[in-house]
Design a protein around this motif. Structure first.
Motif, mmCIF file in Angstrom:
data_model
loop_
_atom_site.group_PDB
_atom_site.id
_atom_site.type_symbol
_atom_site.label_atom_id
_atom_site.label_comp_id
_atom_site.label_asym_id
_atom_site.label_seq_id
_atom_site.Cartn_x
_atom_site.Cartn_y
_atom_site.Cartn_z
ATOM 1 N N THR A 28 0.844 -1.190 0.000
ATOM 2 C CA THR A 28 0.000 0.000 0.000
ATOM 3 C C THR A 28 0.883 1.245 0.000
ATOM 4 O OG1 THR A 28 -0.114 0.043 2.416
ATOM 5 C CG2 THR A 28 -1.805 -1.211 1.262
ATOM 6 N N THR A 30 -0.474 4.382 0.659
ATOM 7 C CA THR A 30 -1.196 5.428 1.366
ATOM 8 C C THR A 30 -1.418 5.014 2.819
ATOM 9 O OG1 THR A 30 -3.191 4.417 0.425
ATOM 10 C CG2 THR A 30 -2.372 6.417 -0.633
ATOM 11 N N GLN A 35 -10.036 3.872 1.917
ATOM 12 C CA GLN A 35 -9.626 4.151 0.546
ATOM 13 C C GLN A 35 -8.100 4.105 0.463
ATOM 14 O OE1 GLN A 35 -11.613 4.433 -2.018
ATOM 15 N NE2 GLN A 35 -13.602 4.694 -1.023
ATOM 16 N N LEU A 36 -7.569 3.093 -0.239
ATOM 17 C CA LEU A 36 -6.132 2.894 -0.362
ATOM 18 C C LEU A 36 -5.707 3.035 -1.818
ATOM 19 C CD1 LEU A 36 -5.665 -0.297 1.875
ATOM 20 C CD2 LEU A 36 -5.183 2.075 2.524
ATOM 21 N N THR A 37 -4.407 3.260 -2.008
ATOM 22 C CA THR A 37 -3.815 3.189 -3.339
ATOM 23 C C THR A 37 -2.807 2.051 -3.340
ATOM 24 O OG1 THR A 37 -4.081 5.561 -3.718
ATOM 25 C CG2 THR A 37 -2.471 4.395 -5.091
ATOM 26 N N PRO A 42 -6.835 2.802 -7.104
ATOM 27 C CA PRO A 42 -7.630 2.961 -5.888
ATOM 28 C C PRO A 42 -8.327 1.655 -5.507
ATOM 29 C CG PRO A 42 -8.797 3.894 -7.753
ATOM 30 C CD PRO A 42 -7.446 3.471 -8.267
ATOM 31 N N LEU A 44 -10.972 -0.040 -2.316
ATOM 32 C CA LEU A 44 -11.757 0.093 -1.096
ATOM 33 C C LEU A 44 -11.482 -1.125 -0.225
ATOM 34 C CD1 LEU A 44 -13.953 1.360 0.689
ATOM 35 C CD2 LEU A 44 -15.669 0.242 -0.777
ATOM 36 N N GLY A 350 -12.353 -3.542 -7.416
ATOM 37 C CA GLY A 350 -11.822 -2.470 -6.589
ATOM 38 C C GLY A 350 -12.144 -2.594 -5.116
ATOM 39 N N GLU A 380 -20.112 2.961 1.377
ATOM 40 C CA GLU A 380 -19.050 1.987 1.103
ATOM 41 C C GLU A 380 -19.480 0.588 1.506
ATOM 42 O OE1 GLU A 380 -15.148 4.933 1.506
ATOM 43 O OE2 GLU A 380 -16.005 3.983 3.302
#
Length: 394
Positions: A28, A30, A35-37, A42, A44, A350, A380
């Motif tokens: 990861t 972030t 909500q991560l990248t 992106p 969830l 995602g 979410e």
């Protein structure tokens, strides 16, 4: 020149692949949040244990910066040499005060992580000659602590109070210790703690409880499983982690002052390891203030609303949602390959949900382990529920 040892390991790794059991890491980019990248995309996430959404809380992040400026980056030694800083002492005092409503004459001892805390408390309380009564679904750290203790280990089935009663009645050991998780990390259900304590009172035994997934989340004030079920006794020994709901790192044991002094003198995982960075302890003071204050109460209320929303929205056909009222919401699929395929489909949409397989759970009970956080929104959770329902309708 061929290394036969490497050849053997490579073969065993291929066997893991064949059984769908190879573990792989994702990186990861972030902070811990819904909500991560990951690899620039992106996602969830419904797979962290950040139950109150405090891991990236601005006040805690600032407290960590402040702690580093006050105490530096590292402790430099074990607690019993020169590594026990003012930050550690303040945190232990605050944890003891925090837990006073559920543990008489409470004192606390801070550890680098929950695994070490469990090794420490089990091996120090259950030495040779002890009868150690262990829940069948205990966390790996409690199992390893039992092995380290050299006690006589007796395992009782999950939630089987009658079986434990019979084992205790048959024991003639002068020292008896019952060890259990509170919230079981792969099932999400709660141990029958009041009944277990009653047995310990009857048979003069300690009750050691790993509340890794309850501290900060359960109870009106976030004091964990003991507050949630309303138990209070000098026989209780409590382990709470500080890297889940508290959002930082580490763990603590809370118990009667005499128990903590014994651990300080005899718990090898505490005595022979470098103390955690004092900055972490400093940041945790802010975590505790949030958990025990109005914001913590609001976050727990929101989390419970999301749990109810998730459970009410599921429309499962072949899979089974386990009966859990906690933030851990397992969905049993069964086969390893089917579980991995479901997780992969969700990830392609995602949504990141953990796929749990043996040996973490029993063969044939592979599952999606959904973990909810107060940082999630209702929208979410709706997105997750809809995605799972689509998988079942396919």
């Amino acid at each position: 020149m061929t290394n036969a040892l490497l050849t053997t390991l490579a073969q065993r790794l291929r066997e893991l692949d064949t059984g769908g059991l190879r573990r792989r890491r994702r990186i990861t980019d972030t902070p811990c949040a819904p909500q991560l990248t990951i690899d620039g995309a992106p996602v969830l996430a419904f797979c962290s244990n950040d139950y109150l959404g405090l891991a990236a809380h601005p006040q805690i992040v600032e407290a960590l910066r402040e702690g580093a400026s006050l105490y530096g980056a590292g402790s430099g030694a074990s607690h019993l040499i020169s590594g026990h800083s003012r930050a550690h002492a303040l945190l232990e005092d605050r944890l003891a005060e925090f837990m006073q409503p559920v543990i008489p004459s409470a004192r606390a001892l801070y550890f680098s992580n929950g695994y070490m805390a469990n090794l420490a408390v089990v091996s120090a309380l259950a030495e040779r000659g002890t009868d150690l009564f262990c829940e069948a679904l205990n966390h790996a750290s409690l199992i390893d602590g039992a092995r380290l203790s050299r006690a006589t280990v007796k395992v009782y089935a999950h939630g089987a109070v009658d079986q434990l009663a019979a084992l205790l009645a048959a024991s003639d050991a002068t020292n008896k210790v019952v060890v259990t998780d509170s919230v079981f990390s792969m099932d999400g259900d709660l141990a029958p703690l009041a009944a277990l304590l009653a047995l310990c009172e009857q048979h003069n035994a300690w009750l050691v409880v790993d509340d890794a997934h309850g501290f900060g989340v359960l109870g009106q004030r976030g004091l964990g499983a003991f507050e949630h079920v309303g138990i209070y006794s000098t026989r209780l020994v409590y382990m709470g982690t500080l890297g889940k709901a508290a959002g930082v790192s580490g763990a603590f044991i809370a118990a009667h002052d005499t128990v903590i002094e014994w651990l300080l003198q005899r718990a090898r995982p505490y005595i022979y390891t470098t103390a955690a960075p004092p900055a972490l302890a400093h940041a945790l003071l802010t975590s505790l203030a949030i958990i025990g204050g109005p914001e913590g109460a609001q976050r727990r209320t929101h989390l419970n609303t999301l749990i109810a929303q998730f459970r009410a929205g599921l429309r499962l056909r072949d899979w089974q949602a386990l009966p859990s009222d906690t933030a851990i919401q397992p969905i049993i699929i069964g086969a390893n390959d089917s579980t991995m395929a479901a997780a992969a489909t969700l990830y392609g949409d995602g949504i990141w949900v953990g796929a749990i397989r043996p040996p973490t759970v029993a063969p044939g009970t592979a599952r999606l382990r959904v973990t909810l956080s107060a940082a999630h929104s209702s929208a979410e959770v709706t997105r997750l529920v809809d995605a799972i329902n689509r998988l079942q309708a396919a």
